[in-house]
Structures are given as C-alpha cells and as structure tokens.
Scaffold this active site. Structure first.
Site, PDB file in Angstrom:
ATOM      1  CE  LYS A 269      13.759 -24.661  -8.797  1.00  0.00           C
ATOM      2  NZ  LYS A 269      14.063 -23.406  -8.065  1.00  0.00           N
ATOM      3  CG  ASP A 274      18.629 -24.636  -5.295  1.00  0.00           C
ATOM      4  OD1 ASP A 274      19.823 -24.565  -5.681  1.00  0.00           O
ATOM      5  OD2 ASP A 274      17.835 -23.669  -5.322  1.00  0.00           O
ATOM      6  CE  LYS A 281      19.101 -22.476  -2.336  1.00  0.00           C
ATOM      7  NZ  LYS A 281      18.489 -21.161  -2.516  1.00  0.00           N
ATOM      8  CG  ASP A 292      14.337 -25.846  -5.589  1.00  0.00           C
ATOM      9  OD1 ASP A 292      13.325 -25.125  -5.551  1.00  0.00           O
ATOM     10  OD2 ASP A 292      15.408 -25.504  -6.130  1.00  0.00           O
ATOM     11  NE  ARG A 355      15.690 -17.017 -12.074  1.00  0.00           N
ATOM     12  CZ  ARG A 355      15.602 -15.899 -11.348  1.00  0.00           C
ATOM     13  NH1 ARG A 355      15.792 -14.731 -11.923  1.00  0.00           N
ATOM     14  NH2 ARG A 355      15.325 -15.953 -10.063  1.00  0.00           N
TER      15      ARG A 355
HETATM   16  N1  BES Z   1      14.866 -22.823  -4.856  1.00  0.00           N
HETATM   17  C1  BES Z   1      15.176 -21.469  -4.620  1.00  0.00           C
HETATM   18  C2  BES Z   1      13.984 -20.644  -4.143  1.00  0.00           C
HETATM   19  C3  BES Z   1      13.356 -21.053  -2.834  1.00  0.00           C
HETATM   20  C4  BES Z   1      13.663 -20.385  -1.673  1.00  0.00           C
HETATM   21  C5  BES Z   1      12.408 -22.044  -2.793  1.00  0.00           C
HETATM   22  C6  BES Z   1      13.055 -20.731  -0.497  1.00  0.00           C
HETATM   23  C7  BES Z   1      11.798 -22.390  -1.618  1.00  0.00           C
HETATM   24  C8  BES Z   1      12.117 -21.735  -0.455  1.00  0.00           C
HETATM   25  C9  BES Z   1      15.699 -20.816  -5.909  1.00  0.00           C
HETATM   26  O1  BES Z   1      16.374 -21.649  -6.768  1.00  0.00           O
HETATM   27  C10 BES Z   1      16.663 -19.752  -5.494  1.00  0.00           C
HETATM   28  O2  BES Z   1      17.626 -20.060  -4.881  1.00  0.00           O
HETATM   29  N2  BES Z   1      16.329 -18.512  -5.829  1.00  0.00           N
HETATM   30  C11 BES Z   1      17.153 -17.399  -5.492  1.00  0.00           C
HETATM   31  C12 BES Z   1      17.169 -16.466  -6.663  1.00  0.00           C
HETATM   32  C13 BES Z   1      18.180 -15.367  -6.554  1.00  0.00           C
HETATM   33  C14 BES Z   1      19.583 -15.926  -6.602  1.00  0.00           C
HETATM   34  C15 BES Z   1      17.959 -14.405  -7.695  1.00  0.00           C
HETATM   35  C16 BES Z   1      16.544 -16.731  -4.261  1.00  0.00           C
HETATM   36  O3  BES Z   1      15.323 -16.697  -4.141  1.00  0.00           O
HETATM   37  O4  BES Z   1      17.297 -16.280  -3.423  1.00  0.00           O
HETATM   38 ZN    ZN Z   2      15.818 -23.670  -6.681  1.00  0.00          ZN
HETATM   39 ZN    ZN Z   3      18.437 -21.836  -6.308  1.00  0.00          ZN
END
Ligand code: BES
Ligand code: ZN
Ligand code: ZN
Length: 505
Positions: A269, A274, A281, A292, A355
């Site tokens: 990835k 992000d 966020k 990321d 994803r």
């Molecule tokens: N890049 C993030 C996940 C992440 C979080 C990586 C903390 C490293 C440290 C990912 O793209 C994301 O935001 N995932 C969401 C998914 C949710 C919206 C279903 C998450 O984990 O909150």
């Molecule tokens: Zn991400």
């Molecule tokens: Zn994300």
C-alpha cells in the site's frame, strides 16, 4: 554510518575507543578480562558489584579505563540467564542495537568485540554476523536531514571490529556484506516513510523505484494516472481523484536465472498521505499519516537487496501509489468504484482507501503474472494497531502452508507477525445494498482488520495469499534499541527478503 570489519587479534591489541563484552548473568571473568583487570583496573570486580551489574538481559555498564597512553571504555551488555546457553536471535539483535546506543551516548568512534558464539543463538557464524550487521546498521539510522544543529544528530560514524578465529573470517565477511545490503534496503524504506509528505509524492516515489531498477537492470513499468484510468483501475483512480498529484502504479520485476522457479508477488500500500479524504480524519489521527506508504516502501526497498542477494525465485513488486485528500473532485461517500477485475464496491468511508488501491494491484498481479504466492503489506487499519500493539503485524490468510512459511521467515528475520482468524463467518460484514461489496465492515462485526482482509480477498481469486496489516508496526515502535522514537521501522523488508531467500527451504 557503521563500518564493520573482522580481525583475528587479541582484543586489547586492537586499537578501539571501546571494548564490548557480551556477558551471561552471573558471568565469570574470561582470561582476557582477568588479565586486563590485573594490569589496568584491579577494582573492576568491585565496581561491578557496587553498580549491581550482574549481566541481566540488556542491562549495561560502561567503565572508563586508562590504558598505557590513552583512555578507553569497557562496555558490558548483559545477555541474561540461561543455563543451557541458548538464546533467542532477537536478543542478539537487541544487544547489537544497545551497543550502538552505548557508542552514541559515549561519543566513541570505534567498538571492538568478540564474535558471539553462534551455537548459543542456534545459528551459523555467517547468519549471526549478518544479523549483527543488519541490526547495528538499523540502530545507527536517524532521520536527521532537517536538523540544522549538529548536536541534534544522534547517529555517529563508528567502526566495529569483530574479533574471530581465522577460519571464520570468510563466513563473517559474507554475513557482514549481506547484512549491509539488507540494512541499506531497510534504512531506505525508513527514509521514504519518514520523509515529509509534501516532499514525497507518488511521482517522487516512482523515481526511487526507477533508480533501483536501473541500478540492477530490473524490468520496471510505471503507469500514470491516465493509464490507470484507461486500464480500469477504478480503486486507485478513485482514491487519487481528490489530489492534484498524479497516481502511479509501479511494477518491478526480479527474475532468477533458475528455470521453472516459482513467482512471488509482493504488493504494498502506497498512500503518500492519508487525510481520510472527505471522511476526513480528526487532527491527531492525521499527524503520522505520512507513514501510510510503508507497505510500498518495504516492497520497493527490498527489491534493491534482493537484486544483490539473488534468490532462486521470481519476484514481482506491485505498488499502487497516490494521495488521499479531500477536494471538490474527491470520491464521495456513496460513490461506487469499479476495479481492475470488474468487481464493484460502494465507498461508504473514504478513509478506508488502502483496500481500494490494493484491490486493483492484487487483481493486476493475479491476471498478469499468475503468481504462486501473493503477500501484501499495508498500513491498513487502526484496529490492527489496537489489537496487537506495535510489536506484531497482523497476518490473515486461508493458506496454512503459506502462513507457515511467513511465520518461519518472521522468526528468523525479526519482523514479527501474529495470525488473526480468517473464517468466512466474517465475510458478510462487507455486504453492500448497492454494489458487490462495501469498503467498510458492518459495525456489528467489529473486527475491522479482518473485515478489511476479507475485502481484499475478493481480488486474489484462488492464488495462495497472505495479508499483513502493518498499521501498528510501521512507525514509532517503542523500547526497541534498534529503532528510533517517532520514526519508521522499515517493517517488512527483513521478512520479505528472508521469505524470498528461503522460499524452497
Ligand atoms: N491508514 C489508515 C490506517 C492506519 C491507522 C494506519 C493508524 C496506521 C496507523 C487507514 O487508511 C484508515 O484510515 N483506516 C480506517 C478504516 C475505517 C474507516 C474502516 C481506520 O482504521 O480507522
Ligand atoms: Zn490509509
Ligand atoms: Zn485511511
């Protein structure tokens, strides 16, 4: 920078700023130490007692000593207690890190130590030298490009002399060389992850990949956003839509000369930043989101070492790279995207973007390369970081034999993984009312890492596949002597290299 060499000489005939002793708990003095203490420092034993240094695991003692015409340090690092003299390799790695930290703290420029016993660590001399080299170089890494004051730079140039019998020289030298290559890849991945997000966009990332490919004459194909759109990679295009920067899909190929060798696909990835997109966020969750792209960094960086180590497998590195930003053009919650394999997904949360870009990369890998194995590395879910913390990456797979291979590579390399359940019961969590699947799990199923894994499973067909969620392990791992605070770990590089090198064994 750390420069490592091997010598066959008595320790105190080697000129060094510091002499390092790795000692077991309740150790007795070696002949050398006895001799030294007799001639130069008769109070050594008393001092150890006063400081209560007994050699407990990873405890240290630094003793300044006055030699004939100069001063030096004796540095002791404890290995802890073990009646059978059997230690985990991970202890050696941490000891190696600790040595570099002691060198930094005491501002020394050279260290000398006896090569530890390979049998104690259930290893070979060459492997032990390699592990020592990898972790010393890792410990020395500091992302210090932007400090303007020299005193803020923690990393020091040091030479390390490994003392060993003559007949071990060749094995040790090979180990040092290979360890150097592996560490170079690890530290390159860390530099890319640590780089500020506005200094490393998808196109700059592609430049790094091109440089590696050029250096080793590897085949590389870089698709730009227009081509990505034309190819029908709606996931990568959909995530990148909110950004002004061009998305890139990078495919790098290493081919072994061995006939009929298996083909492994490494997928990473690569979100260079992000923000969450329109499902933006909260500020504190965004602070480290330059990390990321750690999966893509590991995949591309490991190709550099692999091209030198020449494993007897073919390796295809596939990395979808883009930014996830909000704008008037950005993909919106409620949008439906169509991926490279024709499947569709409803985007209910634009922050579940990893994803979406991986879906296209996995489909592409399957369709164009029919690999014998796919492994993907992704900072995919915060849920994984919560479940396992910073020390283990989450592993999901239905292929037990592949899981075994990855677990084995994990134990040997030090990139630890922990398998999560991956039963079809979780599959329904990503049902959508309007498309084939939905990009977030139904809240009733919780288990956000596993439902994310199931999303990806739609794009690998029957290909044996392992998914690694490195959200917790890619950045700012505490208490590990060979990592740094607030910095990237290079997780995955060691594992991928080990996996490729020992695929058949
Ligand atoms: N890049 C993030 C996940 C992440 C979080 C990586 C903390 C490293 C440290 C990912 O793209 C994301 O935001 N995932 C969401 C998914 C949710 C919206 C279903 C998450 O984990 O909150
Ligand atoms: Zn991400
Ligand atoms: Zn994300």
């Amino acid at each position: 920078m750390i420069t490592i060499s091997v010598q066959h000489k008595p320790m105190f005939e080697t000129r060094s700023d510091a002499y390092v002793f790795l000692v077991e708990e309740n150790f007795t003095f070696s002949k050398e130490l006895e001799h030294f203490s007799e001639h130069y420092f008769s109070q050594l034993r008393a001092m150890m007692q006063a400081r209560e240094f007994t050699g407990k695991a990873l405890t240290t003692l630094v003793v300044p000593v006055s030699l004939e015409n100069r001063t030096a340090y004796l540095m002791f690092v404890g290995l802890g207690k073990n009646e059978a003299h059997h230690y985990e390799l991970e202890l050696l790695r941490r000891v190696a890190g600790q040595m570099i930290r002691m060198g930094e703290a005491n501002k020394v420029s050279s260290l000398a130590l006896h090569m530890p016993s390979a049998t104690w660590f259930g290893s070979t001399v060459q492997e032990l030298a390699k592990q020592l080299a990898v972790t010393m170089h890792m410990a020395s890494y500091h992302f210090d490009l932007f400090f303007t004051e020299a005193s803020s730079k923690l990393s020091r140039d040091m030479t390390v002399t490994l003392l060993a019998p003559e007949h071990e020289h060749e094995a040790i030298t090979t180990g040092i060389t290979q360890g150097g290559w592996i560490a170079e890849s690890i530290n390159a991945a860390r530099t890319w992850v640590d780089m500020p997000p506005s200094m490393l966009h998808p196109e700059e990332f592609a430049t790094f990949a091109r440089e590696i490919a050029k250096k080793h004459n590897l085949k590389i194909t870089v698709f730009n956003e227009q081509q990505i759109n034309e190819m029908g990679m709606g996931g990568l295009a959909g995530v990148s839509r909110g950004s002004d920067r061009d998305a890139q899909f990078i495919v790098t190929e290493y081919r072994t000369v061995k006939k009929d060798a298996p083909t492994l696909a490494f997928v990473g990835k690569g979100i260079t930043f992000d923000s969450g997109g329109l499902s933006i966020k909260p500020a504190n969750y965004m602070e480290d989101m330059k990390e990321d792209m750690a999966g893509a960094a590991a995949v591309i960086a490991s190709m550099d070492a692999l091209a030198k180590l020449k494993p007897e497998v073919n390796i295809i590195a596939l990395t979808p790279i883009c930014e996830n930003l909000p704008s008037g053009k950005a993909t919106k919650p409620g949008d439906i995207l169509r991926f490279y394999n024709g499947k569709t997904a409803e985007v209910r949360n634009t922050d579940a973007e990893g994803r979406l870009i991986l879906a296209d990369a996995l489909s592409y890998a399957v369709q164009h390369y029919q690999p014998d194995f796919i492994i993907d590395l992704a900072t995919l879910t915060g849920a994984c970081a919560h479940a396992l913390g910073p020390f283990y990456s989450g592993m999901m797979s239905k292929h037990d034999d592949m899981v075994k291979k990855v677990e084995h590579a994990s134990e040997r390399s030090g990139d630890r993984v922990w398998r999560l359940p991956f039963h079809d019961d979780y599959k329904v969590a990503i049902k959508s009312a309007v498309a084939d699947i939905c990009n977030i799990g139904n809240p009733a199923y919780k288990a956000g890492s596993i439902t994310a894994g199931f999303f990806l499973s739609n794009f690998v067909g029957d290909t044996p596949w392992v998914h690694l969620d490195i959200a917790g392990t890619a950045f700012d791992v505490p208490d590990m002597p060979y990592y740094r605070k607030g910095s990237a770990t290079g997780v995955g590089v060691r594992l991928l290299i080990e996996l490729a090198m020992h695929w058949q064994k």
